[in-house]
Design a protein around this motif. Structure first.
Motif, PDB file in Angstrom:
ATOM      1  N   TYR A  54       0.856  -1.186   0.000  1.00 10.30           N
ATOM      2  CA  TYR A  54       0.000   0.000   0.000  1.00 10.30           C
ATOM      3  C   TYR A  54       0.891   1.234   0.000  1.00 10.30           C
ATOM      4  CZ  TYR A  54      -3.374   3.388   1.956  1.00 10.30           C
ATOM      5  OH  TYR A  54      -4.162   4.474   2.194  1.00 10.30           O
ATOM      6  N   VAL A  89      -8.386 -11.389  -1.299  1.00 10.28           N
ATOM      7  CA  VAL A  89      -8.997 -10.105  -1.679  1.00 10.28           C
ATOM      8  C   VAL A  89     -10.072  -9.717  -0.663  1.00 10.28           C
ATOM      9  CG1 VAL A  89     -10.397  -8.953  -3.443  1.00 10.28           C
ATOM     10  CG2 VAL A  89      -8.428 -10.354  -4.112  1.00 10.28           C
ATOM     11  N   ARG A  90     -10.901 -10.684  -0.278  1.00  4.14           N
ATOM     12  CA  ARG A  90     -11.986 -10.416   0.682  1.00  4.14           C
ATOM     13  C   ARG A  90     -11.432  -9.952   2.022  1.00  4.14           C
ATOM     14  NH1 ARG A  90     -13.604 -13.482   4.626  1.00  4.14           N
ATOM     15  NH2 ARG A  90     -12.822 -15.445   3.772  1.00  4.14           N
ATOM     16  N   LYS A  93     -10.245  -6.394   2.052  1.00  3.48           N
ATOM     17  CA  LYS A  93     -11.390  -5.475   2.101  1.00  3.48           C
ATOM     18  C   LYS A  93     -12.004  -5.468   3.502  1.00  3.48           C
ATOM     19  CE  LYS A  93     -14.159  -2.557   0.139  1.00  3.48           C
ATOM     20  NZ  LYS A  93     -13.623  -1.249  -0.262  1.00  3.48           N
ATOM     21  N   ASP A  97     -10.387  -2.356   4.675  1.00  2.00           N
ATOM     22  CA  ASP A  97     -11.254  -1.585   3.795  1.00  2.00           C
ATOM     23  C   ASP A  97     -10.501  -1.053   2.576  1.00  2.00           C
ATOM     24  OD1 ASP A  97     -13.759  -0.654   2.993  1.00  2.00           O
ATOM     25  OD2 ASP A  97     -13.470   1.299   3.961  1.00  2.00           O
ATOM     26  N   LEU A  98      -9.544  -1.861   2.087  1.00  5.87           N
ATOM     27  CA  LEU A  98      -8.789  -1.498   0.888  1.00  5.87           C
ATOM     28  C   LEU A  98      -9.239  -2.360  -0.279  1.00  5.87           C
ATOM     29  CD1 LEU A  98      -5.135  -1.166   2.288  1.00  5.87           C
ATOM     30  CD2 LEU A  98      -6.760   0.676   1.749  1.00  5.87           C
ATOM     31  N   ASP A  99      -9.091  -1.816  -1.478  1.00  2.96           N
ATOM     32  CA  ASP A  99      -9.387  -2.559  -2.695  1.00  2.96           C
ATOM     33  C   ASP A  99      -8.094  -3.190  -3.192  1.00  2.96           C
ATOM     34  OD1 ASP A  99     -12.148  -1.782  -2.810  1.00  2.96           O
ATOM     35  OD2 ASP A  99     -11.456   0.208  -3.458  1.00  2.96           O
ATOM     36  N   GLN A 101      -5.806  -5.383  -5.850  1.00  5.86           N
ATOM     37  CA  GLN A 101      -5.642  -5.828  -7.227  1.00  5.86           C
ATOM     38  C   GLN A 101      -5.606  -7.357  -7.208  1.00  5.86           C
ATOM     39  OE1 GLN A 101      -5.610  -3.620  -9.809  1.00  5.86           O
ATOM     40  NE2 GLN A 101      -6.065  -2.149  -8.190  1.00  5.86           N
ATOM     41  N   ALA A 125      -2.780  -2.650  -3.052  1.00  4.37           N
ATOM     42  CA  ALA A 125      -4.087  -2.214  -2.576  1.00  4.37           C
ATOM     43  C   ALA A 125      -4.181  -0.695  -2.607  1.00  4.37           C
ATOM     44  CB  ALA A 125      -4.332  -2.726  -1.164  1.00  4.37           C
ATOM     45  N   THR A 126      -5.408  -0.229  -2.823  1.00  2.00           N
ATOM     46  CA  THR A 126      -5.669   1.215  -2.875  1.00  2.00           C
ATOM     47  C   THR A 126      -6.873   1.549  -2.012  1.00  2.00           C
ATOM     48  OG1 THR A 126      -7.067   0.940  -4.831  1.00  2.00           O
ATOM     49  CG2 THR A 126      -4.735   1.456  -5.217  1.00  2.00           C
ATOM     50  N   GLY A 127      -6.989   2.834  -1.687  1.00  2.00           N
ATOM     51  CA  GLY A 127      -8.092   3.320  -0.869  1.00  2.00           C
ATOM     52  C   GLY A 127      -7.548   3.958   0.395  1.00  2.00           C
TER      53      GLY A 127
END
Length: 173
Positions: A54, A89-90, A93, A97-99, A101, A125-127
């Motif tokens: 990140y 991925v789940r 999130k 709380d990141l999105d 790739q 990850a982004t957000g």
């Protein structure tokens, strides 16, 4: 007798199929003593462990249930019907709380102490980080400053760092 099978035999004394006594006929194999055919294979539980990159740094988090100040990778149990990559991925999130790739597989590691198989992934990850109720803190560590631990998820982080041309310091637990 191993702790795993011994634990099952201590927790359950009778067959869940026919109620006959359970026995350990062969080391690490608990089965029905009455002959119904039940065997507790005690298969390991799959867990996804994620090296989250990140903003150019690695997210290491502290779980509320852990004693001490240890920070580790984002992890989670693979749900029924879910693949380990989907779980990775789940969990990113849910916990941060990141999105994420699409994940890249790092490797698969035994974690006998917890009867788990660790499937290690790397994601970008982004957000904006927002911790869920499982975590109480996190740190962002430049890859070259990451130190690893000698078990399960620590090996996944070590192998990812080595893939980046870095040789991380191993800490003692």
């Amino acid at each position: 007798m191993s702790m795993v099978s011994g634990g099952f035999l201590k927790k359950y004394k009778y067959c869940p199929m026919c109620a006959a006594p359970l026995i350990e006929r062969v080391a690490d194999r608990i089965e029905c003593g009455g002959g119904c055919g039940f065997v507790n294979y005690d298969n390991p539980t799959p867990v996804a462990a994620v090296v989250v990159e990140y903003q150019g740094k690695i997210v290491l988090a502290h779980n509320r249930a852990w004693r001490g100040a240890f920070n580790g990778l984002i992890t989670g149990f693979v749900d029924h019907g879910e693949g380990a990559a989907e779980c990775a991925v789940r969990e990113v999130k849910e916990e941060l709380d990141l999105d994420a790739q699409p994940p890249t597989l790092i490797g698969v590691y035994p974690f006998a102490q917890m009867n788990q198989i660790i499937v290690g992934y790397h994601v970008h990850a982004t957000g904006s980080i927002t911790l869920n109720d499982e975590l109480d803190s996190y740190v962002l560590v430049p890859p070259q400053a990451c130190r690893v631990w000698p078990s399960g998820t620590g090996f996944a982080l070590r192998d990812w760092l080595r893939g980046q041309g870095l040789e991380p310091e191993m800490i003692k637990l």
